[in-house]
Write a protein that holds these residues in place. Sequence first.
Motif, short mmCIF file in Angstrom:
data_model
loop_
_atom_site.label_atom_id
_atom_site.label_comp_id
_atom_site.label_asym_id
_atom_site.label_seq_id
_atom_site.Cartn_x
_atom_site.Cartn_y
_atom_site.Cartn_z
N TYR A 49 10.77 -64.21 -23.30
CA TYR A 49 9.38 -63.78 -23.19
C TYR A 49 8.45 -65.17 -23.48
O TYR A 49 9.15 -66.02 -23.92
CB TYR A 49 9.05 -62.87 -24.11
CG TYR A 49 9.36 -63.08 -25.60
CD1 TYR A 49 8.41 -63.79 -26.23
CD2 TYR A 49 10.44 -62.67 -26.16
CE1 TYR A 49 8.54 -64.04 -27.79
CE2 TYR A 49 10.68 -62.82 -27.69
CZ TYR A 49 9.71 -63.59 -28.35
OH TYR A 49 9.90 -63.88 -29.56
N THR A 50 7.53 -65.11 -23.26
CA THR A 50 6.58 -66.19 -23.08
C THR A 50 6.21 -66.53 -24.64
O THR A 50 5.64 -65.49 -25.38
CB THR A 50 5.11 -65.92 -22.43
OG1 THR A 50 5.53 -65.64 -20.98
CG2 THR A 50 4.26 -67.31 -22.55
N MET A 51 6.38 -67.61 -25.03
CA MET A 51 6.40 -68.10 -26.54
C MET A 51 5.12 -69.07 -26.57
O MET A 51 5.07 -69.87 -25.69
CB MET A 51 7.55 -68.57 -27.12
CG MET A 51 8.71 -67.65 -26.93
SD MET A 51 10.19 -68.35 -27.99
CE MET A 51 11.36 -67.38 -27.81
N MET A 52 4.42 -68.63 -27.64
CA MET A 52 3.24 -69.69 -28.09
C MET A 52 3.49 -70.52 -29.26
O MET A 52 4.18 -70.16 -30.11
CB MET A 52 1.99 -68.86 -28.63
CG MET A 52 1.49 -68.15 -27.12
SD MET A 52 0.50 -68.99 -26.14
CE MET A 52 -0.86 -69.67 -27.28
N ALA A 53 3.54 -71.88 -29.17
CA ALA A 53 3.75 -72.94 -30.26
C ALA A 53 2.83 -74.02 -29.89
O ALA A 53 2.72 -74.71 -28.92
CB ALA A 53 5.10 -73.25 -30.20
N HIS A 54 2.20 -74.27 -30.97
CA HIS A 54 1.01 -75.58 -31.04
C HIS A 54 0.05 -75.13 -30.06
O HIS A 54 -0.34 -76.22 -29.07
CB HIS A 54 2.04 -76.90 -30.79
CG HIS A 54 3.23 -77.01 -31.57
ND1 HIS A 54 3.04 -77.33 -33.26
CD2 HIS A 54 4.31 -76.84 -31.54
CE1 HIS A 54 4.03 -77.18 -33.55
NE2 HIS A 54 4.99 -77.14 -32.61
N ALA A 55 -0.52 -74.05 -29.62
CA ALA A 55 -1.37 -73.75 -29.01
C ALA A 55 -1.05 -73.96 -27.22
O ALA A 55 -1.98 -74.08 -26.47
CB ALA A 55 -2.85 -74.56 -29.25
N GLN A 56 0.22 -73.84 -26.91
CA GLN A 56 0.69 -73.89 -25.62
C GLN A 56 1.69 -72.63 -25.41
O GLN A 56 2.35 -71.99 -26.33
CB GLN A 56 1.60 -75.31 -25.36
CG GLN A 56 0.77 -76.48 -25.49
CD GLN A 56 1.54 -77.72 -25.60
OE1 GLN A 56 2.74 -77.55 -25.24
NE2 GLN A 56 1.00 -78.97 -25.57
N LYS A 57 1.59 -72.39 -24.02
CA LYS A 57 2.65 -71.41 -23.58
C LYS A 57 3.63 -71.93 -23.01
O LYS A 57 3.86 -72.92 -22.20
CB LYS A 57 2.03 -70.31 -22.64
CG LYS A 57 0.84 -69.53 -22.89
CD LYS A 57 0.17 -68.64 -22.03
CE LYS A 57 -0.77 -67.64 -22.65
NZ LYS A 57 -1.32 -66.90 -21.38
N PHE A 58 5.08 -71.49 -23.43
CA PHE A 58 6.22 -71.70 -23.08
C PHE A 58 7.07 -70.98 -22.25
O PHE A 58 7.21 -69.77 -22.84
CB PHE A 58 7.34 -72.34 -24.21
CG PHE A 58 6.54 -73.87 -24.73
CD1 PHE A 58 6.67 -74.88 -24.19
CD2 PHE A 58 5.84 -73.54 -25.89
CE1 PHE A 58 5.96 -75.90 -24.86
CE2 PHE A 58 5.13 -74.55 -26.57
CZ PHE A 58 5.27 -75.84 -25.99
N TYR A 59 7.65 -71.39 -21.17
CA TYR A 59 8.57 -70.18 -20.39
C TYR A 59 9.88 -70.66 -20.46
O TYR A 59 10.82 -69.92 -20.29
CB TYR A 59 7.99 -70.22 -18.81
CG TYR A 59 6.64 -69.95 -18.88
CD1 TYR A 59 6.14 -68.50 -19.02
CD2 TYR A 59 5.57 -70.85 -18.81
CE1 TYR A 59 4.74 -68.32 -18.90
CE2 TYR A 59 4.22 -70.62 -18.61
CZ TYR A 59 3.99 -69.06 -18.72
OH TYR A 59 2.62 -68.78 -18.69
N TYR A 60 10.30 -71.97 -20.49
CA TYR A 60 11.52 -72.38 -20.68
C TYR A 60 11.92 -72.99 -21.88
O TYR A 60 10.77 -73.78 -22.43
CB TYR A 60 11.78 -73.33 -19.37
CG TYR A 60 11.95 -72.57 -18.24
CD1 TYR A 60 13.24 -72.22 -17.73
CD2 TYR A 60 10.77 -72.38 -17.38
CE1 TYR A 60 13.04 -71.35 -16.58
CE2 TYR A 60 10.61 -71.65 -16.21
CZ TYR A 60 11.79 -71.32 -15.65
OH TYR A 60 11.99 -70.76 -14.49
#
Length: 135
Positions: A49-60
């Motif tokens: 699922y889309t993960m948020m870390a350090h105010a960014q969205k990550f897909y991979y």
Amino acid sequence: MPRYELSLIMRALERPTLVEAMKRVVSELINQGAIVRGMESLGERQLPYTMMAHAQKFYYGHYFILDIEASTRLCHNINPYFKRDIDIIRKHFIVPHYIKYKPFECTGPYTGMYAPESKKLETDKKLRKKLGVIE
């Protein structure tokens, strides 16, 4: 020291940058007193699922598993470092199943002092014989 598996999800980075990021993680673990027994890369994958870390969205992300021996306090002491590192999306300390559960062999019915029915029946038979009820 207890043994742990550290599961890491790193950002999808180029190989040289990813190597530098893993060197930073491993060197920080060693500085905190951990012993790194092994490292396994599970490759780059699409995140579930889309993960948020350090105010960014990550897909991979790149998945890693580190086999470490560390003190129990390390899990809490290393968290601020992992939160500051912008290349780490997720981290999780795991106690491996082969350490949690030791194999158990059944050696037959328990005949110890606190055995539920076996002791009671023996004492009842002895008492009845003593009283002369049963021969």
